[in-house]
Design a protein around this motif. Structure first.
Motif, PDB file in Angstrom:
ATOM      1  N   HIS A   7       0.866  -1.154  -0.039  1.00  0.00           N
ATOM      2  CA  HIS A   7       0.086  -0.133  -0.065  1.00  0.00           C
ATOM      3  C   HIS A   7       0.907   1.197  -0.091  1.00  0.00           C
ATOM      4  CE1 HIS A   7      -3.177  -2.952   1.426  1.00  0.00           C
ATOM      5  NE2 HIS A   7      -2.217  -3.236   2.214  1.00  0.00           N
ATOM      6  N   PHE A   8       0.573   2.411  -0.817  1.00  0.00           N
ATOM      7  CA  PHE A   8       1.046   3.641  -0.525  1.00  0.00           C
ATOM      8  C   PHE A   8      -0.083   4.772  -0.591  1.00  0.00           C
ATOM      9  CE2 PHE A   8       0.580   3.257  -5.123  1.00  0.00           C
ATOM     10  CZ  PHE A   8       0.563   4.648  -5.785  1.00  0.00           C
ATOM     11  N   TYR A   9       0.621   6.050  -0.297  1.00  0.00           N
ATOM     12  CA  TYR A   9      -0.519   6.994   0.124  1.00  0.00           C
ATOM     13  C   TYR A   9       0.270   8.337  -0.409  1.00  0.00           C
ATOM     14  CZ  TYR A   9      -1.684   3.472   3.368  1.00  0.00           C
ATOM     15  OH  TYR A   9      -1.951   2.259   3.737  1.00  0.00           O
ATOM     16  N   PRO A  10       0.215   8.735  -1.688  1.00  0.00           N
ATOM     17  CA  PRO A  10       0.738   9.815  -2.149  1.00  0.00           C
ATOM     18  C   PRO A  10       0.944  11.124  -1.671  1.00  0.00           C
ATOM     19  CG  PRO A  10      -0.387   8.617  -4.136  1.00  0.00           C
ATOM     20  CD  PRO A  10      -0.998   8.108  -2.840  1.00  0.00           C
ATOM     21  N   PRO A  20       0.044  -4.344  -6.736  1.00  0.00           N
ATOM     22  CA  PRO A  20       0.776  -5.687  -6.453  1.00  0.00           C
ATOM     23  C   PRO A  20       2.245  -5.814  -6.256  1.00  0.00           C
ATOM     24  CG  PRO A  20       0.116  -4.931  -8.983  1.00  0.00           C
ATOM     25  CD  PRO A  20      -0.355  -3.793  -7.829  1.00  0.00           C
ATOM     26  N   GLU A  21       2.876  -4.398  -6.521  1.00  0.00           N
ATOM     27  CA  GLU A  21       4.361  -4.428  -6.457  1.00  0.00           C
ATOM     28  C   GLU A  21       4.670  -2.982  -6.181  1.00  0.00           C
ATOM     29  OE1 GLU A  21       6.300  -4.123 -10.633  1.00  0.00           O
ATOM     30  OE2 GLU A  21       5.683  -6.084  -9.987  1.00  0.00           O
ATOM     31  N   ALA A  22       5.742  -2.558  -5.630  1.00  0.00           N
ATOM     32  CA  ALA A  22       6.211  -1.271  -5.322  1.00  0.00           C
ATOM     33  C   ALA A  22       7.899  -1.241  -5.395  1.00  0.00           C
ATOM     34  CB  ALA A  22       5.865  -0.829  -4.162  1.00  0.00           C
ATOM     35  N   GLU A  23       8.278  -0.204  -5.743  1.00  0.00           N
ATOM     36  CA  GLU A  23       9.649   0.001  -5.604  1.00  0.00           C
ATOM     37  C   GLU A  23      10.159   0.572  -4.468  1.00  0.00           C
ATOM     38  OE1 GLU A  23      13.422   2.658  -7.982  1.00  0.00           O
ATOM     39  OE2 GLU A  23      11.112   2.569  -8.931  1.00  0.00           O
ATOM     40  N   VAL A  24      11.108   0.028  -3.752  1.00  0.00           N
ATOM     41  CA  VAL A  24      11.560   0.533  -2.421  1.00  0.00           C
ATOM     42  C   VAL A  24      12.660   1.525  -2.667  1.00  0.00           C
ATOM     43  CG1 VAL A  24      12.655  -0.181  -0.202  1.00  0.00           C
ATOM     44  CG2 VAL A  24      11.038  -1.665  -1.406  1.00  0.00           C
ATOM     45  N   GLU A  25      12.732   2.810  -2.282  1.00  0.00           N
ATOM     46  CA  GLU A  25      13.621   3.687  -2.163  1.00  0.00           C
ATOM     47  C   GLU A  25      14.127   3.978  -0.660  1.00  0.00           C
ATOM     48  OE1 GLU A  25      11.872   6.392  -6.141  1.00  0.00           O
ATOM     49  OE2 GLU A  25      11.370   6.698  -4.002  1.00  0.00           O
ATOM     50  N   PRO A  26      15.405   4.604  -0.729  1.00  0.00           N
ATOM     51  CA  PRO A  26      15.848   4.649   0.641  1.00  0.00           C
ATOM     52  C   PRO A  26      15.122   5.281   1.585  1.00  0.00           C
ATOM     53  CG  PRO A  26      17.485   5.485  -0.957  1.00  0.00           C
ATOM     54  CD  PRO A  26      16.176   5.190  -1.732  1.00  0.00           C
ATOM     55  N   ARG A 263       7.008  -7.707  -4.284  1.00  0.00           N
ATOM     56  CA  ARG A 263       6.110  -7.737  -5.023  1.00  0.00           C
ATOM     57  C   ARG A 263       5.092  -8.736  -3.907  1.00  0.00           C
ATOM     58  NH1 ARG A 263      10.070  -8.340  -8.409  1.00  0.00           N
ATOM     59  NH2 ARG A 263       9.925  -7.203 -10.354  1.00  0.00           N
ATOM     60  N   ILE A 264       3.688  -8.784  -4.327  1.00  0.00           N
ATOM     61  CA  ILE A 264       2.932  -9.600  -3.393  1.00  0.00           C
ATOM     62  C   ILE A 264       3.218 -11.005  -3.493  1.00  0.00           C
ATOM     63  CG2 ILE A 264       0.330 -10.289  -3.061  1.00  0.00           C
ATOM     64  CD1 ILE A 264      -0.436  -7.601  -3.696  1.00  0.00           C
ATOM     65  N   GLY A 265       3.254 -11.937  -2.567  1.00  0.00           N
ATOM     66  CA  GLY A 265       3.852 -13.419  -2.683  1.00  0.00           C
ATOM     67  C   GLY A 265       5.236 -13.381  -2.414  1.00  0.00           C
ATOM     68  N   ASP A 266       6.094 -12.361  -2.230  1.00  0.00           N
ATOM     69  CA  ASP A 266       7.345 -12.526  -1.868  1.00  0.00           C
ATOM     70  C   ASP A 266       7.594 -13.077  -0.750  1.00  0.00           C
ATOM     71  OD1 ASP A 266       8.651 -11.451  -4.202  1.00  0.00           O
ATOM     72  OD2 ASP A 266       8.968  -9.447  -3.427  1.00  0.00           O
ATOM     73  N   PRO A 267       8.599 -13.960  -0.333  1.00  0.00           N
ATOM     74  CA  PRO A 267       8.774 -14.376   0.979  1.00  0.00           C
ATOM     75  C   PRO A 267       9.184 -13.406   1.830  1.00  0.00           C
ATOM     76  CG  PRO A 267      10.620 -15.059  -0.554  1.00  0.00           C
ATOM     77  CD  PRO A 267       9.665 -14.504  -1.463  1.00  0.00           C
TER      78      PRO A 267
END
Length: 271
Positions: A7-10, A20-26, A263-267
């Protein structure tokens, strides 16, 4: 254990997005809480004070923010080049004003004069040095880049809420949804409720995170995002079962130690 949802909240305190997926930034998930609403005097506003923010949907496409609300046609936002100082909790942060049109649109939604501002440079805001390093940065989230919650902990909390209501002779409420707590990542398959409190590190897919501290919950969790009605839960029950050092705890804060896509489903592997 696996990643159950992302989930994210602009814009801080507006509707969230399930992705379904998101990029992780620092400093957090890409596009998460890079904008916020402030008073003309430069004080941050959230849905704690203005629950109608929860009726606003903010979407980012090709770097452009679009606001959608129940009161007007959608608005594409064009930031200015004007830097202004906004007090985000105890810290003054330089943010870019998003112009009079966005200010007027949001002022009409909230019924008061407000401005929309943007964290154009996400390296500008450090995390609390008590729980991070001097190099750690955060967007406009409350304190830390990523918030993790577990479905197992929510199930236990909802059981406690039902028990509390029954003990008081009240009607047992429907279980609270996870979106009351506005996490970024939700983990399923955790064996014990609140086991995440004891994690030091966690790996989600290919990205490593430090677990800084459990999250102290506030009155925002008591606002129904659909009706905007305020209730007593979950704070009443958290105060009974999860009051630790005068804080009401649910979910844990994370700081990324790397970047990548989750991503959803990642361990999910804690340590």
């Amino acid at each position: 254990m696996k990643l159950a949802s992302v989930h994210f909240y602009p814009v801080k305190s507006t509707m969230g997005h399930d992705v379904p997926e998101a990029e992780v930034e620092p400093w957090g998930l890409k596009d998460d809480r890079r904008y916020l609403v402030a008073t003309p005097e430069g004080q941050m506003l959230t849905a704690r004070e203005e629950p109608r923010l929860l009726t606003c949907r903010a979407e980012v496409s090709d770097g452009t923010l679009t606001l959608t609300g129940p009161h007007r046609e959608p608005l594409r936002v064009t930031p200015t080049t004007l830097l202004t100082e906004v007090r985000v909790w105890r810290t003054e942060v330089k943010l870019t004003d998003c112009g009079d049109e966005a200010a007027e649109w949001l002022s009409a939604l909230l019924g008061r004069s407000v401005r929309l501002v943007w964290l154009d440079d996400p390296t500008r805001r450090p995390v609390n040095p008590k729980h991070g390093t001097p190099q750690d940065r955060v967007s406009l989230a409350d304190g830390y880049p990523v918030l993790l919650a577990s479905t197992t902990s929510l199930d236990r909390l909802n059981d406690w809420i039902a028990e509390t209501a029954a003990e008081r002779g009240e009607e047992v409420p429907a279980p609270l949804p996870m979106r009351r707590f506005r996490p970024n990542v939700v983990v399923s398959g955790v064996e014990e409720p609140f086991a995440e409190d004891g994690w030091r590190r966690v790996r989600i897919g290919e990205v490593d995170f430090r677990v800084t501290k459990p999250c102290d919950r506030c009155v925002l969790t008591t606002i129904d995002p659909d009706t905007l009605e305020k209730g007593k839960e979950p704070l009443r029950t958290l105060a009974k079962y999860r009051r630790i050092d005068k804080q009401l705890l649910f979910a844990v804060n994370l700081i990324p130690d790397g970047t990548g896509v989750i991503r959803i489903g990642d361990p999910v592997v804690p340590s």
